[in-house]
Design a protein around this motif. Structure first.
Motif, PDB file in Angstrom:
ATOM      1  N   GLY A   1       0.849  -1.240  -0.083  1.00  0.00           N
ATOM      2  CA  GLY A   1       0.015   0.024   0.153  1.00  0.00           C
ATOM      3  C   GLY A   1       0.736   1.376   0.023  1.00  0.00           C
ATOM      4  N   GLN A   2       2.221   1.190   0.086  1.00  0.00           N
ATOM      5  CA  GLN A   2       2.918   2.443   0.031  1.00  0.00           C
ATOM      6  C   GLN A   2       2.821   2.890  -1.454  1.00  0.00           C
ATOM      7  OE1 GLN A   2       6.733   2.748   1.867  1.00  0.00           O
ATOM      8  NE2 GLN A   2       7.496   3.685   0.051  1.00  0.00           N
ATOM      9  N   LEU A   3       2.626   4.308  -1.512  1.00  0.00           N
ATOM     10  CA  LEU A   3       2.284   5.023  -2.922  1.00  0.00           C
ATOM     11  C   LEU A   3       3.777   5.323  -3.436  1.00  0.00           C
ATOM     12  CD1 LEU A   3      -0.876   7.147  -2.005  1.00  0.00           C
ATOM     13  CD2 LEU A   3      -0.733   4.946  -3.465  1.00  0.00           C
ATOM     14  N   PRO A   4       4.075   5.187  -4.604  1.00  0.00           N
ATOM     15  CA  PRO A   4       5.164   5.837  -5.166  1.00  0.00           C
ATOM     16  C   PRO A   4       5.174   7.243  -5.033  1.00  0.00           C
ATOM     17  CG  PRO A   4       3.555   5.412  -6.898  1.00  0.00           C
ATOM     18  CD  PRO A   4       2.834   4.983  -5.534  1.00  0.00           C
ATOM     19  N   ILE A   5       6.464   7.872  -5.240  1.00  0.00           N
ATOM     20  CA  ILE A   5       6.615   9.478  -5.149  1.00  0.00           C
ATOM     21  C   ILE A   5       6.149   9.729  -6.628  1.00  0.00           C
ATOM     22  CG2 ILE A   5       8.340  11.218  -5.225  1.00  0.00           C
ATOM     23  CD1 ILE A   5       7.815   9.995  -2.502  1.00  0.00           C
ATOM     24  N   THR A   6       4.932  10.888  -6.615  1.00  0.00           N
ATOM     25  CA  THR A   6       4.444  11.197  -7.776  1.00  0.00           C
ATOM     26  C   THR A   6       5.423  11.936  -8.870  1.00  0.00           C
ATOM     27  OG1 THR A   6       2.458  11.803  -6.205  1.00  0.00           O
ATOM     28  CG2 THR A   6       2.542  12.889  -8.534  1.00  0.00           C
ATOM     29  N   PHE A   7       6.260  12.646  -8.268  1.00  0.00           N
ATOM     30  CA  PHE A   7       7.123  13.322  -9.222  1.00  0.00           C
ATOM     31  C   PHE A   7       7.778  12.286 -10.166  1.00  0.00           C
ATOM     32  CE2 PHE A   7       9.936  16.530 -10.976  1.00  0.00           C
ATOM     33  CZ  PHE A   7      11.260  16.063 -11.176  1.00  0.00           C
ATOM     34  N   PHE A   8       8.633  11.446  -9.438  1.00  0.00           N
ATOM     35  CA  PHE A   8       9.241  10.353 -10.199  1.00  0.00           C
ATOM     36  C   PHE A   8       8.516   9.465 -11.255  1.00  0.00           C
ATOM     37  CE2 PHE A   8      12.629  11.265  -7.367  1.00  0.00           C
ATOM     38  CZ  PHE A   8      12.693  10.695  -6.216  1.00  0.00           C
TER      39      PHE A   8
ATOM     40  N   VAL B   1      16.898   1.551  -6.138  1.00  0.00           N
ATOM     41  CA  VAL B   1      15.748   2.354  -6.041  1.00  0.00           C
ATOM     42  C   VAL B   1      14.908   1.555  -5.215  1.00  0.00           C
ATOM     43  CG1 VAL B   1      16.284   3.419  -8.060  1.00  0.00           C
ATOM     44  CG2 VAL B   1      14.670   1.353  -8.198  1.00  0.00           C
ATOM     45  N   SER B   2      14.853   0.484  -4.768  1.00  0.00           N
ATOM     46  CA  SER B   2      13.850  -0.475  -4.227  1.00  0.00           C
ATOM     47  C   SER B   2      13.612  -0.167  -2.856  1.00  0.00           C
ATOM     48  CB  SER B   2      14.530  -1.951  -4.177  1.00  0.00           C
ATOM     49  OG  SER B   2      14.533  -2.389  -5.569  1.00  0.00           O
ATOM     50  N   LYS B   3      14.281   0.846  -2.089  1.00  0.00           N
ATOM     51  CA  LYS B   3      13.973   1.040  -0.730  1.00  0.00           C
ATOM     52  C   LYS B   3      13.873   2.552  -0.249  1.00  0.00           C
ATOM     53  CE  LYS B   3      14.948  -3.508  -0.463  1.00  0.00           C
ATOM     54  NZ  LYS B   3      13.692  -4.294  -0.649  1.00  0.00           N
ATOM     55  N   GLY B   4      14.528   2.800   0.771  1.00  0.00           N
ATOM     56  CA  GLY B   4      14.360   4.439   0.816  1.00  0.00           C
ATOM     57  C   GLY B   4      12.764   4.853   1.372  1.00  0.00           C
ATOM     58  N   TYR B   5      12.504   5.754   0.626  1.00  0.00           N
ATOM     59  CA  TYR B   5      10.946   6.303   0.690  1.00  0.00           C
ATOM     60  C   TYR B   5      10.504   6.050  -0.607  1.00  0.00           C
ATOM     61  CZ  TYR B   5      13.425  10.111  -1.408  1.00  0.00           C
ATOM     62  OH  TYR B   5      14.109  11.176  -2.231  1.00  0.00           O
ATOM     63  N   TYR B   6      11.066   5.636  -1.583  1.00  0.00           N
ATOM     64  CA  TYR B   6      10.791   5.714  -3.109  1.00  0.00           C
ATOM     65  C   TYR B   6      10.015   4.222  -3.138  1.00  0.00           C
ATOM     66  CZ  TYR B   6      15.835   5.827  -2.288  1.00  0.00           C
ATOM     67  OH  TYR B   6      16.816   5.841  -1.712  1.00  0.00           O
ATOM     68  N   GLY B   7      10.734   2.764  -2.573  1.00  0.00           N
ATOM     69  CA  GLY B   7      10.187   1.708  -2.587  1.00  0.00           C
ATOM     70  C   GLY B   7       9.925   1.097  -3.854  1.00  0.00           C
ATOM     71  N   GLU B   8      10.662   1.409  -5.062  1.00  0.00           N
ATOM     72  CA  GLU B   8      10.271   0.931  -6.350  1.00  0.00           C
ATOM     73  C   GLU B   8      10.938  -0.259  -6.759  1.00  0.00           C
ATOM     74  OE1 GLU B   8       7.995   2.519  -8.070  1.00  0.00           O
ATOM     75  OE2 GLU B   8       8.169   4.672  -8.287  1.00  0.00           O
ATOM     76  N   CYS B   9      10.598  -1.386  -5.895  1.00  0.00           N
ATOM     77  CA  CYS B   9      11.063  -2.538  -5.988  1.00  0.00           C
ATOM     78  C   CYS B   9      10.855  -3.251  -7.348  1.00  0.00           C
ATOM     79  CB  CYS B   9      10.576  -3.610  -5.089  1.00  0.00           C
ATOM     80  SG  CYS B   9      10.686  -3.035  -3.192  1.00  0.00           S
ATOM     81  N   GLY B  10       9.632  -2.948  -7.930  1.00  0.00           N
ATOM     82  CA  GLY B  10       9.510  -3.753  -9.393  1.00  0.00           C
ATOM     83  C   GLY B  10      10.147  -3.302 -10.484  1.00  0.00           C
ATOM     84  N   LYS B  11      10.633  -1.860 -10.423  1.00  0.00           N
ATOM     85  CA  LYS B  11      11.460  -1.427 -11.448  1.00  0.00           C
ATOM     86  C   LYS B  11      12.752  -1.783 -11.653  1.00  0.00           C
ATOM     87  CE  LYS B  11       8.056   1.637 -12.032  1.00  0.00           C
ATOM     88  NZ  LYS B  11       8.216   2.972 -11.731  1.00  0.00           N
ATOM     89  N   ARG B  12      13.519  -2.480 -10.784  1.00  0.00           N
ATOM     90  CA  ARG B  12      14.597  -3.021 -10.923  1.00  0.00           C
ATOM     91  C   ARG B  12      15.557  -1.879 -11.341  1.00  0.00           C
ATOM     92  NH1 ARG B  12      15.030  -5.034  -7.799  1.00  0.00           N
ATOM     93  NH2 ARG B  12      15.957  -7.166  -8.174  1.00  0.00           N
ATOM     94  N   GLY B  13      15.900  -1.153 -10.152  1.00  0.00           N
ATOM     95  CA  GLY B  13      16.958   0.027 -10.649  1.00  0.00           C
ATOM     96  C   GLY B  13      17.818  -0.120  -9.457  1.00  0.00           C
ATOM     97  N   GLY B  14      19.318   0.067  -9.706  1.00  0.00           N
ATOM     98  CA  GLY B  14      20.239   0.332  -8.992  1.00  0.00           C
ATOM     99  C   GLY B  14      21.797   0.597  -9.571  1.00  0.00           C
ATOM    100  N   TYR B  15      22.490   0.656  -8.613  1.00  0.00           N
ATOM    101  CA  TYR B  15      23.747   0.858  -9.266  1.00  0.00           C
ATOM    102  C   TYR B  15      24.869   0.403  -8.239  1.00  0.00           C
ATOM    103  CZ  TYR B  15      24.411   5.292  -6.414  1.00  0.00           C
ATOM    104  OH  TYR B  15      24.416   6.108  -5.363  1.00  0.00           O
ATOM    105  N   MET B  16      26.176   0.172  -8.599  1.00  0.00           N
ATOM    106  CA  MET B  16      27.313   0.192  -7.837  1.00  0.00           C
ATOM    107  C   MET B  16      28.290   1.241  -8.279  1.00  0.00           C
ATOM    108  SD  MET B  16      29.350  -3.563  -8.953  1.00  0.00           S
ATOM    109  CE  MET B  16      29.559  -3.765 -10.820  1.00  0.00           C
TER     110      MET B  16
END
Lengths: 533, 480
Positions: free
Chosen positions: A111-118, A348-363
């Motif tokens: 139920g957490q909502l995504p950040i609208t701007f993103f 991008v999966s955690k923090g306050y954005y929680g966008e797990c399904g997007k599979r975004g990240g970096y090293m």
């Protein structure tokens, strides 16, 4: 259930060829399946075609696959899914209406909502034709439109569907580097950044690079997020555990790390790297700065790569701790590229954005030679590139709206709303666990989890033994059956032998928390009544 | 004491990996581009990078899924057709929390069901969604399969030569052995079962346990479309030799001749009836990156398992779960690809127009390029029956080969670098794909825009014919 059965069956069918399992401590055995590891020499005669064994079966697939485990989506989840199906086909069949998945850090599924701007920016980048329509200005904020244009401009041909550079789009890496520099106060280089489909593939890449054989070891905190144990097993290396101290809020003690390092070396293991998860998962502790400095010095002296999992860097719930990246700490100590090899993972999966399904990240990799960088690039190139939408999102996460931007206020409202709520839920659930008889729970200073310790009565331990399951798994199973709440048994993360825990996320929406707390309390009382000595 | 990431102490398997598609030529091309030279990147099957436009309908749907607040806006109907709006709602309902939630590690059940339905419509046999796993691009699926199969360097995988170097790279990475079987250039890159048998036997004599066979149909880089008879032979061979067949079918929508339409390996297998249909292990791969979609950047793909024991499937599931889930937008693209607009849908005619234009143009370009190469001195090129590439043979004269040696370069790398510097055309040398000893090729794509093709082929011809003039001593030249 099927998975554990399959793994067990397979163990009997595979011949153990060598048995140097490290380290001696029994807890490590919790982390790997109880079969012994396998040497890489051939185990089958050349003329396979004459046998009845089909070409691909558990008898002859890669034994490292059989060996690795990942409890976060393991047995308990399979049971939960079955129960969920039961509930759907037979409502009222259970003392609860729904399954509450508290096993996995998947905020938007609860139920957490995504950040609208993103999402505005992503939608515009997904369908740039929108930018040519008049109505768009009415539907999207002007800074989102602006940002979408800026992003499209750094993409060759504005082609959002094309494979990008294998490290990720250069312009987006520039943005991320700028974001890192702004965060840390020390410069970051776009060429040091590799955008990946979530942080997990980046971890795999590093394990692949570092592990030549089971003689190569990686120091990992116990308890740990089982991606590490699983990927070490998959890549044929050895996990060298160092125990976090539950009594001191899951403190990382260098003396313990040193001890484990020396122990491993004495057994002929070349320890290659140290994994540190900050904020911790499942433990939630945020490292103190001098702790971090100790670790950096230690790794420098011992020639260890620091693998810094920093995916929860935006999830801090206590006022007396702040996030400091390991890179910032190292640079502030005067250490440059020549001094220490450091890999930082972000997602991008955690923090306050929680966008797990997007599979975004970096090293972000610093402190290694050009030759090695070439090798990493080469491996990244075999998969061509990570998904573009995830790359864009990573650049947004590291460069959110600033003061003065149209979306800034609403962005801050959304962000603060989520973070404050997470902090409240962390506290409430921590208190709830601590109120239970025989349960102690350290504070979650950060991340998304609570990891309460269950001081289980003797009768419960015996019952677990009889059921051929770990006591925390028994507890978790019973909890699921009685309340529909899904947690992961501590044995999935590693723990000091003879101690039992469960990992529970703090992610169900706030309005569900009171019911969770009361159901939990009710269940626990009944459980203790049944098993109290 | 060496430090953790010193070159000497990293994984040797990593060092063994080679992936020419983004190797030396590409890196040199990127350098030149930075210096301001105009480069035409024909090194990778990346349609949108060369001007192909995305199809409108899927982009509308995914944008709506990305920003669901749009669906609540009263004006959304002015910006998006109603079928796109409906489809966005449909896909969102299949998720548990929208695009931002991890899905099932195998992919959203609803989309896997759509894939199964697509397979059934295409082949005429039912397909089980439980045996379909969605992945971040087909490459990840291929890598997962090879990692599952390969235990050590005594495990061999039969791979066509020339091949798409994902296979050789993955086999190196996982420490296995590549067992090559040659495709016959003179027979339009046909697969000769005798070559196959020979390669297999040789490998076994060398102590290799051959576990699997890869076919790429339509072929990459070669473009040939396998005949039904050919596939049947291959399946029988796999049955007899107890090999799992890995069928890379990512180019199934890219067919440019009518004699050999695409028939899936699974359809043929099931049509053969028992024992074959019940026993031959098969894994089939597909993607949103190719076809007429070309959505490479989304990283959407799937593999379908046939006759794989459930315990093995379980292990594969376990490994998939460690990476949590494939990216959800990519999954939606896949759903849309297998379930495009139908006749009667508002977006149908536009979708068909866009798709047809792309496919018709690809077919045209396949011809333009083949003919263009065949008009060049010392160049012979098989027709691109399918996929996205042209793989002309460059008959390099001995003097050129010598010059390459002097420059410390493999002959086709030497040629391709000179081509790049002279014309800006960035190709991949044939050595990156494998070829017979002393025979040289390059791979280019048929993807540059149709209107740019004549100029590109002219540019190539000018360079090639001058090169041959320079190095040809008319005494003889490399030939097959």
């Amino acid at each position: 259930m099927l998975r554990r059965f399959a793994a067990d069956k397979a163990k009997h069918l595979l011949r153990p060829l060598c048995s140097s399992l490290l380290p001696a401590s029994a807890a490590a055995a919790d982390l790997v399946s109880s079969s012994s590891p396998f040497c890489t020499s051939s185990s089958a005669p050349a003329a396979m075609s004459s046998t009845k064994t089909p070409p691909v079966s558990v008898e002859n697939i890669n034994p490292k696959i059989i060996k690795c485990e990942y409890a976060v989506r393991g047995e308990i989840v399979i049971l939960a899914q079955r129960l969920q199906q039961e509930l759907q086909s037979n409502p009222g069949s259970r003392p609860f209406d729904e399954i509450l998945y508290c096993n996995i850090g998947n905020p938007q599924s609860l139920g957490q909502l995504p950040i609208t701007f993103f999402r505005e920016v992503l939608a515009l980048c997904d369908h740039p034709a929108l930018l040519d329509k008049d109505q768009t200005h009415g539907l999207f904020s002007s800074d989102a439109i602006d940002r979408a244009w800026k992003i499209l401009d750094v993409m060759p041909g504005r082609a959002t569907g094309a494979y990008s550079h294998s490290q990720g789009i250069k312009g987006l890496r520039d943005l991320i580097a700028a974001g890192i520099a702004a965060r840390d106060g020390f410069p970051a280089n776009a060429d040091d950044i590799f955008l990946t489909d979530g942080a997990s593939p980046a971890v795999h890449m590093m394990m692949q690079l570092l592990l030549r054989s089971e003689k190569d070891g990686i120091l990992c905190p116990i308890p740990q997020y089982p991606l590490y144990s699983a990927s070490i097993a998959l890549h044929g290396g050895t996990l060298v555990p160092y125990y976090l101290n539950e009594a001191t809020g899951w403190g990382l003690e260098l003396s313990e790390v040193k001890k484990q390092l020396e122990d491993a070396r004495s057994k002929g293991v070349t320890v290659r790297a140290l994994v540190v998860i900050n904020p911790g998962n499942p433990t939630g502790q945020v490292l103190a700065e001098d702790n971090q400095r100790e670790i950096v010095d230690f790794c420098k002296e011992e020639g260890l790569v620091i693998l810094a999992d920093e995916v929860y860097q935006e999830n801090i719930y206590v006022d007396n701790k702040k996030f400091h990246s390991f890179k910032k700490i190292a640079r502030s100590m005067g250490y440059g590229e020549e001094d220490i090899a450091l890999v930082s993972f972000q997602s991008v999966s955690k923090g306050y954005y929680g966008e797990c399904g997007k599979r975004g990240g970096y090293m972000e990799l610093t402190g290694f030679t050009a030759e090695v960088r070439e090798q990493i690039y080469k491996i990244a190139s075999v998969n061509l590139c990570s998904n573009i939408s995830g790359q864009i999102l990573a650049s947004l996460v590291m460069n959110p709206p600033q003061e003065g931007d149209e979306s800034f206020e609403s962005y801050v409202d959304e962000k603060d709303g989520i973070l404050l709520s997470l902090a409240r839920r962390a506290k409430t659930l921590e208190e709830a666990f601590n109120s239970l008889e025989g349960v102690t729970c350290n504070r979650a200073e950060g991340a998304m989890y609570l990891f309460p310790r269950l001081h289980l009565p003797h009768k419960a331990i015996e019952a677990a033994k009889a059921a051929k399951t770990a006591p925390d798994a028994l507890y978790a199973r019973r909890l699921l059956d009685a309340t529909g709440i899904v947690v992961v048994p501590g044995s999935g993360f590693g723990q000091v032998p003879g101690t039992w825990h469960i990992r529970c996320t703090i992610l169900p929406q706030e309005d569900k928390i009171p019911a969770i707390v009361s159901r939990l309390k009710e269940f626990h009382e009944a459980f203790m009544a049944e098993f109290r000595d | 004491m060496s430090r953790g990431l010193d070159y000497e102490v990293i994984n040797e398997n990593v060092k063994r990996v080679a992936y020419a598609v983004r190797g030396e030529l590409y890196l040199r091309a990127s350098e030149l581009q930075k210096e301001g030279k105009k480069i035409i990147f024909t090194n990778v099957g990346n349609p949108h990078a060369l001007g192909q436009k995305p199809l409108t309908f899927p982009r509308q749907v995914v944008a709506l899924c990305q920003a669901p607040f749009l669906l609540d806006d009263p004006h959304v109907g002015m910006m998006f057709p109603s079928d796109a709006i409906e489809r966005a709602r449909h896909y969102l309902s299949l998720t548990s929390g929208g695009l931002g939630a991890y899905s099932d590690s195998r992919g959203l059940p609803g989309i896997r069901k759509e894939v199964a339905e697509f397979i059934e419509r295409r082949d005429g046999y039912p397909s089980d969604p439980e045996l379909i796993y969605l992945t971040d691009g087909a490459s990840k699926g291929v890598m997962q399969m090879l990692n599952t199969i390969i235990r050590n360097d005594k495990d061999g995988i039969l791979v066509p030569v020339p091949q798409y170097p994902l296979y050789s790279a993955a086999i190196s990475l996982f420490g296995g052995s590549l067992v090559p079987y040659h495709l016959e250039e003179t027979a339009n890159w046909g697969l000769d079962i005798n070559n196959l048998r020979q390669s297999l036997n040789e490998a076994r004599m060398n102590g290799i346990t051959v576990r699997a066979m890869v076919i790429i149909n339509p072929g990459n880089p070669t473009g040939q479309c396998l005949s039904e008879a050919n596939i049947r032979e291959i399946l029988k061979f796999c049955y007899q030799q107890k090999l799992v067949l890995l069928a890379d079918e990512v180019y199934q929508q890219n067919i440019y001749q009518d004699e050999r339409p695409f028939i899936s390996s699974r359809k043929i297998l099931l049509g053969m009836g028992p024992p074959f249909s019940k026993e031959v292990q098969l894994v089939s791969f597909h993607t949103v990156s190719k076809g007429y979609w070309g959505e490479c950047g989304q990283r959407g793909g799937y593999f379908e398992m046939t006759n794989i024991p459930l315990k093995t499937v379980d292990e594969i599931y376990k490994v998939a779960s460690i990476s949590l889930s494939p990216n959800v937008p990519g999954q939606i693209f896949l759903g849309l690809m297998v379930n495009p607009p139908k006749p009667g849908d508002i977006s149908y005619s536009k979708f068909v127009t866009e798709s047809k234009a792309i496919l018709d143009s690809l077919r045209k370009r396949a011809h333009i390029m083949t003919n263009g190469f065949n008009s060049c001195r010392n160049v012979v090129c098989n027709f691109t029956e399918g996929a996205m590439y042209s793989f002309p043979q460059i008959k390099l004269p001995p003097k050129a080969i010598e010059a390459a040696k002097k420059a410390g370069k493999v002959p086709d790398v030497f040629y391709c670098l000179k081509l790049l510097e002279a014309t800006g055309i960035s190709t991949v040398p044939g050595s990156g794909f494998g070829q017979k000893e002393g025979v040289f090729h390059l791979r280019t794509t048929i993807l540059p825009a149709e209107e740019d093709m004549p100029a590109i082929m002219d540019s190539f011809k000018k360079f090639n014919d001058e090169f041959m003039e320079q190095y040809d001593d008319k005494k003889g030249y490399s030939r097959m």
